[in-house]
Design a protein around this motif. Structure first.
Motif, PDB file in Angstrom:
ATOM      1  N   ILE A   1      47.165  26.507  45.951  1.00  0.00           N
ATOM      2  CA  ILE A   1      47.282  27.341  44.745  1.00  0.00           C
ATOM      3  C   ILE A   1      46.939  26.523  43.498  1.00  0.00           C
ATOM      4  O   ILE A   1      46.175  26.949  42.630  1.00  0.00           O
ATOM      5  N   LYS A   2      47.481  25.305  43.450  1.00  0.00           N
ATOM      6  CA  LYS A   2      47.257  24.439  42.287  1.00  0.00           C
ATOM      7  C   LYS A   2      45.760  24.136  42.128  1.00  0.00           C
ATOM      8  O   LYS A   2      45.213  24.173  41.024  1.00  0.00           O
ATOM      9  N   ARG A   3      45.119  23.864  43.256  1.00  0.00           N
ATOM     10  CA  ARG A   3      43.687  23.557  43.212  1.00  0.00           C
ATOM     11  C   ARG A   3      42.888  24.794  42.800  1.00  0.00           C
ATOM     12  O   ARG A   3      41.946  24.700  42.026  1.00  0.00           O
ATOM     13  N   PHE A   4      43.308  25.956  43.286  1.00  0.00           N
ATOM     14  CA  PHE A   4      42.619  27.200  42.934  1.00  0.00           C
ATOM     15  C   PHE A   4      42.714  27.444  41.424  1.00  0.00           C
ATOM     16  O   PHE A   4      41.730  27.798  40.775  1.00  0.00           O
ATOM     17  N   LEU A   5      43.903  27.211  40.842  1.00  0.00           N
ATOM     18  CA  LEU A   5      44.084  27.392  39.391  1.00  0.00           C
ATOM     19  C   LEU A   5      43.228  26.398  38.611  1.00  0.00           C
ATOM     20  O   LEU A   5      42.630  26.734  37.586  1.00  0.00           O
ATOM     21  N   ALA A   6      43.164  25.165  39.114  1.00  0.00           N
ATOM     22  CA  ALA A   6      42.351  24.149  38.432  1.00  0.00           C
ATOM     23  C   ALA A   6      40.866  24.493  38.534  1.00  0.00           C
ATOM     24  O   ALA A   6      40.117  24.350  37.565  1.00  0.00           O
ATOM     25  N   LEU A   7      40.444  24.996  39.708  1.00  0.00           N
ATOM     26  CA  LEU A   7      39.034  25.355  39.892  1.00  0.00           C
ATOM     27  C   LEU A   7      38.664  26.556  39.022  1.00  0.00           C
ATOM     28  O   LEU A   7      37.546  26.671  38.544  1.00  0.00           O
ATOM     29  N   ARG A   8      39.642  27.462  38.818  1.00  0.00           N
ATOM     30  CA  ARG A   8      39.387  28.633  37.963  1.00  0.00           C
ATOM     31  C   ARG A   8      38.917  28.178  36.580  1.00  0.00           C
ATOM     32  O   ARG A   8      38.032  28.777  35.979  1.00  0.00           O
ATOM     33  N   ASP A   9      39.521  27.077  36.086  1.00  0.00           N
ATOM     34  CA  ASP A   9      39.192  26.600  34.738  1.00  0.00           C
ATOM     35  C   ASP A   9      37.981  25.662  34.720  1.00  0.00           C
ATOM     36  O   ASP A   9      37.535  25.256  33.657  1.00  0.00           O
ATOM     37  N   THR A  10      37.511  25.273  35.901  1.00  0.00           N
ATOM     38  CA  THR A  10      36.382  24.320  35.948  1.00  0.00           C
ATOM     39  C   THR A  10      35.217  24.924  36.747  1.00  0.00           C
ATOM     40  O   THR A  10      34.411  25.671  36.193  1.00  0.00           O
ATOM     41  N   ALA A  11      35.182  24.640  38.061  1.00  0.00           N
ATOM     42  CA  ALA A  11      34.037  25.044  38.893  1.00  0.00           C
ATOM     43  C   ALA A  11      33.760  26.547  38.845  1.00  0.00           C
ATOM     44  O   ALA A  11      32.600  26.966  38.796  1.00  0.00           O
ATOM     45  N   PHE A  12      34.815  27.365  38.834  1.00  0.00           N
ATOM     46  CA  PHE A  12      34.599  28.821  38.891  1.00  0.00           C
ATOM     47  C   PHE A  12      33.906  29.363  37.631  1.00  0.00           C
ATOM     48  O   PHE A  12      33.331  30.453  37.662  1.00  0.00           O
ATOM     49  N   THR A  13      33.999  28.625  36.504  1.00  0.00           N
ATOM     50  CA  THR A  13      33.378  29.108  35.266  1.00  0.00           C
ATOM     51  C   THR A  13      31.854  28.986  35.323  1.00  0.00           C
ATOM     52  O   THR A  13      31.148  29.577  34.505  1.00  0.00           O
ATOM     53  N   ASN A  14      31.344  28.218  36.287  1.00  0.00           N
ATOM     54  CA  ASN A  14      29.904  28.083  36.475  1.00  0.00           C
ATOM     55  C   ASN A  14      29.361  29.408  37.047  1.00  0.00           C
ATOM     56  O   ASN A  14      29.846  29.875  38.084  1.00  0.00           O
ATOM     57  N   PRO A  15      28.384  30.031  36.379  1.00  0.00           N
ATOM     58  CA  PRO A  15      27.871  31.317  36.871  1.00  0.00           C
ATOM     59  C   PRO A  15      27.373  31.234  38.311  1.00  0.00           C
ATOM     60  O   PRO A  15      27.327  32.250  39.009  1.00  0.00           O
ATOM     61  N   LYS A  16      27.013  30.019  38.764  1.00  0.00           N
ATOM     62  CA  LYS A  16      26.506  29.878  40.132  1.00  0.00           C
ATOM     63  C   LYS A  16      27.633  29.863  41.166  1.00  0.00           C
ATOM     64  O   LYS A  16      27.393  29.915  42.368  1.00  0.00           O
TER      65      LYS A  16
END
Ligand code: ADP
Ligand code: PAZ
Length: 318
Positions: free
Chosen positions: A242-257
């Motif tokens: 969960i913690k990693r998912f929240l962190a990725l939401r603010d980083t990797a997930f913001t990439n349109p790709k």
């Protein structure tokens, strides 16, 4: 069934507390530079000087004993058989749940082993490269079973390991991208006669169903000389996921790709609920059905506590 009292039953493992294990480092020198820690650590994984000193330096020392002994056995057998061929790579498997920190452990081992003297060539491969592309998973209706045994091209992985063990040059492995959540078309990692190969993935200790007719079917771990299972309680794994998912939401997930780009704008509550749903539907089910059952096959089990540091170590008796 073993009807003897638990303390009289045979335990294939010797179990060490963190403190007992740390003492086995002996005089193994620290060979990592302080700046290397960030490069080796995965998102939200914990890795500091003390973890490397207490856990990974003793493991590096143990592995050097295993590799050395295997090499001597290999040469002695070659002499006995009067065969002259090149030495085969030593292969180490790293198994465990999604989000347990396999990548960090595998990278730390690679860095430490590569600094042994004389400098061996140590390569690292992750089995996610052997997942079927999303198009295939979708066609078979198993997109939500990514990481399950049926989502991997097992014959391709076995062929790859067989090529490595037989000393072939320039062996290629497909590459997976966590960003696009898919196999990268026309991209390969090339492995060229390493001294040591680390193979990391949720599936590396799985046996599959063995044929009843006694026909020889290899399993991935047939190619391993040593294996590590990284273990943690489900409650901790769930929190880390969960913690990693929240962190990725603010980083990797913001990439349109990013395949998960649609999750970038979720609130904390929505993102947590989404992470729990993916965890339970896919990764927890896979842990319970296909990953945890392979734990007793590992040579070494590193058990992590809730703070991500290793609390105890179990080493299989020879
Ligand atoms: N959706 C994602 N986007 C970007 N990176 C990811 C994503 N999911 C996982 N990762 C990264 O991929 C790596 C492998 O993760 P995983 O397969 O869960 O194994 P482990 O946590 O055991 O290393 C980790 O470094 C993790 O941070
Ligand atoms: C690709 C994975 C199965 C991990 O594979 P591994 O490299 O450990 O073999 C995992 O990261 C994954 O994508 N799980 C599916 C559910 C999820 O998105 O978390």
């Amino acid at each position: 069934m073993d009807i003897r009292a638990p303390e009289q039953q045979y335990n294939p493992y010797r179990v060490y507390t963190r403190e007992q294990w740390a003492r086995l480092r002996d005089d193994t020198p620290m060979t990592l530079e302080p700046g290397e820690f960030d490069r080796l650590r995965s998102l939200h994984d914990r890795l500091d000087l003390k973890e490397v000193e207490d856990i990974y330096l003793p493991l590096s020392r143990l592995l050097s004993i295993y590799v050395d002994a295997m090499q001597r056995l290999y040469y002695a057998e070659r002499q006995f058989l009067d065969i002259r061929d090149r030495k085969v790579p030593y292969i180490i498997g790293v198994a465990g749940s999604v989000a347990v920190g396999k990548s960090t452990t595998a990278r730390v081992l690679q860095a430490l082993l590569a600094r042994w003297s004389p400098r061996p060539k140590v390569e690292l491969i992750t089995t996610d490269g052997f997942l079927y592309p999303n198009a295939v998973l979708e066609r078979q209706g198993i997109m939500q079973k990514k990481g399950f045994p049926e989502s991997y091209d097992l014959p391709l992985l076995l062929g790859f390991l067989s090529d490595i063990k037989s000393g072939r040059r320039h062996v290629r492995a497909p590459v997976y991208s966590h960003l696009t959540y898919d196999i990268v078309p026309n991209q390969w990692a090339e492995i060229d006669q390493p001294d040591i190969l680390i193979v990391e993935g949720v599936n590396v200790l799985q046996t599959g169903k063995l044929p009843r007719d006694g026909k020889a079917v290899p399993v991935v771990s047939d190619f391993f000389d040593f294996s590590v299972y990284i273990d943690a309680d489900e409650a901790a794994l769930r929190q880390w996921y969960i913690k990693r998912f929240l962190a990725l939401r603010d980083t990797a997930f913001t990439n349109p790709k990013s395949y998960f780009n649609r999750y970038a704008l979720l609130s904390d509550e929505e993102a947590t609920a989404t992470a729990i749903a993916i965890w339970e539907r896919t990764n927890l089910a896979n842990l319970e059905d296909n990953i945890l059952p392979t734990r007793p096959r590992a040579t070494l089990i590193l058990k992590k506590g809730a703070d991500h540091t290793v609390a105890s170590v179990a080493l299989r008796r020879l």
